[in-house]
Design a protein around this motif. Structure first.
Motif, mmCIF file in Angstrom:
data_model
loop_
_atom_site.group_PDB
_atom_site.id
_atom_site.type_symbol
_atom_site.label_atom_id
_atom_site.label_comp_id
_atom_site.label_asym_id
_atom_site.label_seq_id
_atom_site.Cartn_x
_atom_site.Cartn_y
_atom_site.Cartn_z
ATOM 1 N N PRO A 205 36.351 39.745 34.631
ATOM 2 C CA PRO A 205 35.052 40.419 34.483
ATOM 3 C C PRO A 205 33.949 39.856 35.371
ATOM 4 N N GLN A 206 33.900 38.529 35.538
ATOM 5 C CA GLN A 206 32.832 37.932 36.335
ATOM 6 C C GLN A 206 32.947 38.294 37.818
ATOM 7 N N GLN A 207 34.114 38.707 38.259
ATOM 8 C CA GLN A 207 34.329 39.044 39.657
ATOM 9 C C GLN A 207 34.200 40.539 39.934
ATOM 10 N N LEU A 208 34.089 41.339 38.891
ATOM 11 C CA LEU A 208 34.180 42.788 39.047
ATOM 12 C C LEU A 208 33.071 43.348 39.933
ATOM 13 N N ALA A 209 31.829 42.905 39.744
ATOM 14 C CA ALA A 209 30.708 43.485 40.487
ATOM 15 C C ALA A 209 30.875 43.265 41.986
ATOM 16 N N VAL A 210 31.119 42.009 42.392
ATOM 17 C CA VAL A 210 31.233 41.695 43.812
ATOM 18 C C VAL A 210 32.448 42.365 44.431
ATOM 19 N N GLU A 211 33.586 42.317 43.752
ATOM 20 C CA GLU A 211 34.802 42.892 44.322
ATOM 21 C C GLU A 211 34.715 44.413 44.435
#
Length: 434
Positions: A414-420
């Motif tokens: 979840p913490q990587q979803l926005a950037v990826e």
């Protein structure tokens, strides 16, 4: 409401003790009755004076909209018209789903002078929340009675996703630098729409060379391109029950919402149009908007969305989107993928892919990654690791079949979803797939 104070209870206890003495010594009975009469008179006078006292004015000062999971100040401004001043106790009524220090505050008021109390709250839930009235406790002049009242006004506030880090991340990196996790996919001059001719520079691709202009000018001339604009991003946001899983203070749905906002913000800055369809219990539709200011429309459309207890029907959602949007777009589906969703999801992306380019962005639980790598020290650890490996294998099998069908997929924590999600959007634009 007027209630007895601690001092009155002490007086009542002493008078009751005196009744025992009066019962033993009959000559003291008249004295005991006189004392009781005087005490009753004093109690009545003190209660009347308390009842006639004007209540202090209390006004709450708080922003009408607050960011989620951020500590924010709340101010209580208090004034009194009582010339001799007042001693009061205050306790505010913050909204539910907020973290704060629950306490009663003692305040000494001076006539016609502003007193201010400041405390902090941290909203844990998005949406429209409400403060109740302020609980006030006022002591009588002789402190025999206390008066409890509700003062001030109830107040509604809106809790928005904490958008400040998202915009800061986008602006600081200009969406091209790798320092915050973003990747650079194209140098200037390598877009898809022609902008101008210029002299050849080292590193230019062969496709950029304009051979007719080179022959005419007798020197190497390159075409310079700019990013394609006026493209469309259609976001499908799963609001089903699986999105309610927690990751720290935030749910999977909160992380998905952050990704929606960042992707929308970046897309609008690239002059693309952004639309949104929420499904799975909290159904909502926002037609595509353009311009950087369009992010405000997106934000106000989604800030109060919450994951529901319904199971999401991807096929029905796809049919709804197709009926509304027929122009080719990048469709980004944010969800939490399970192997039992494969049939519904396959049907949905097959339908969408006839007209649109589809990207399935799925959240992967961080706890599962941890469980798949824990050291095995006992039977329970072995069972946990085996269950996690089996679950992840099924999940990867679904993703593999989607990719083999030509569907773009993301599977990140979840913490990587926005950037990826933004990285994949930029890669798609760089490749000219739209």
């Amino acid at each position: 409401m007027i209630l007895p104070a601690r001092r009155l209870l002490i007086v009542a206890a002493l008078w009751f003790t005196g009744s025992i003495a009066a019962a033993i010594i009959p000559s003291w009975l008249s004295i005991w009755l006189i004392i009781g009469g005087v005490a009753l008179l004093l109690l009545t006078v003190d209660a009347a004076r308390l009842y006639r006292q004007p209540l202090p004015e209390v006004q709450r000062e708080v922003a009408s909209s607050l960011p989620q999971t951020v500590w924010c100040d709340v101010k209580l401004n208090i004034t009194t018209s009582v010339e001799q001043g007042q001693k009061i106790q205050l306790k505010d009524s913050p909204p539910e789903k907020c973290e704060y220090r629950d306490q009663t505050i003692n305040v000494t008021l001076i006539a016609h002078k502003l007193s201010q109390i400041v405390y902090r709250i941290k909203p844990l839930m998005r949406g429209d929340l409400s403060f109740g009235q302020v609980h006030l406790r006022l002591s009588s002049p002789w402190q025999l009675w206390q008066r409890q009242e509700l003062v001030g006004k109830a107040q509604k506030i809106s809790i928005f996703p904490n958008f400040a880090p998202i915009t800061q991340m986008a602006l600081q990196t200009t969406i091209t630098q790798a320092g915050m996790g973003f990747h650079k996919y194209r140098k200037r001059g390598q877009g898809m729409e022609f902008e101008q001719l210029r002299e050849y520079r080292s590193g230019d691709a062969m496709r950029q060379i304009d051979w007719k202009a080179t022959t005419r000018m007798r020197k190497m001339i390159s075409r310079e391109y700019q990013d394609e604009r006026n493209q469309r991003i259609l976001i499908m946001l799963d609001c089903g029950r699986r999105m309610g899983a927690s990751e720290g203070e935030l749910t999977h749905f909160d992380h998905a919402l952050d990704a929606v906002l960042l992707l929308s913000y970046v897309g609008l800055r690239y002059d693309d149009s952004v639309g949104l369809l929420a499904f799975g219990g909290s159904d909502r539709y926002l037609p595509p908007v353009r311009s950087v200011n369009g992010i405000n429309r997106v934000l106000h459309e989604v800030y109060d969305l919450q994951p529901s207890l319904h199971s999401s029907d991807f096929e029905v959602a796809a049919q709804s989107l197709i009926a509304r949007e027929r122009k080719r777009s990048l469709v980004v589906l944010f969800t939490n993928l399970r192997d039992e969703d494969e049939q519904s999801l396959q049907s949905a992306v097959k339908l969408l892919s006839k007209r649109h380019l589809v990207l399935v962005a799925s959240l992967r639980e961080a706890e599962l990654d941890k469980a798949s790598s824990i050291a095995i020290t006992n039977q329970q650890d072995a069972a946990l690791r085996a269950a996690s490996a089996n679950y992840q294998a099924k999940r990867q099998a679904v993703l593999t079949r989607l990719r083999s069908a030509g569907i773009l997929c993301l599977d990140v924590q979840p913490q990587q979803l926005a950037v990826e999600s933004v990285n994949r959007y930029l890669a798609i634009k760089a490749a000219g797939k739209l």
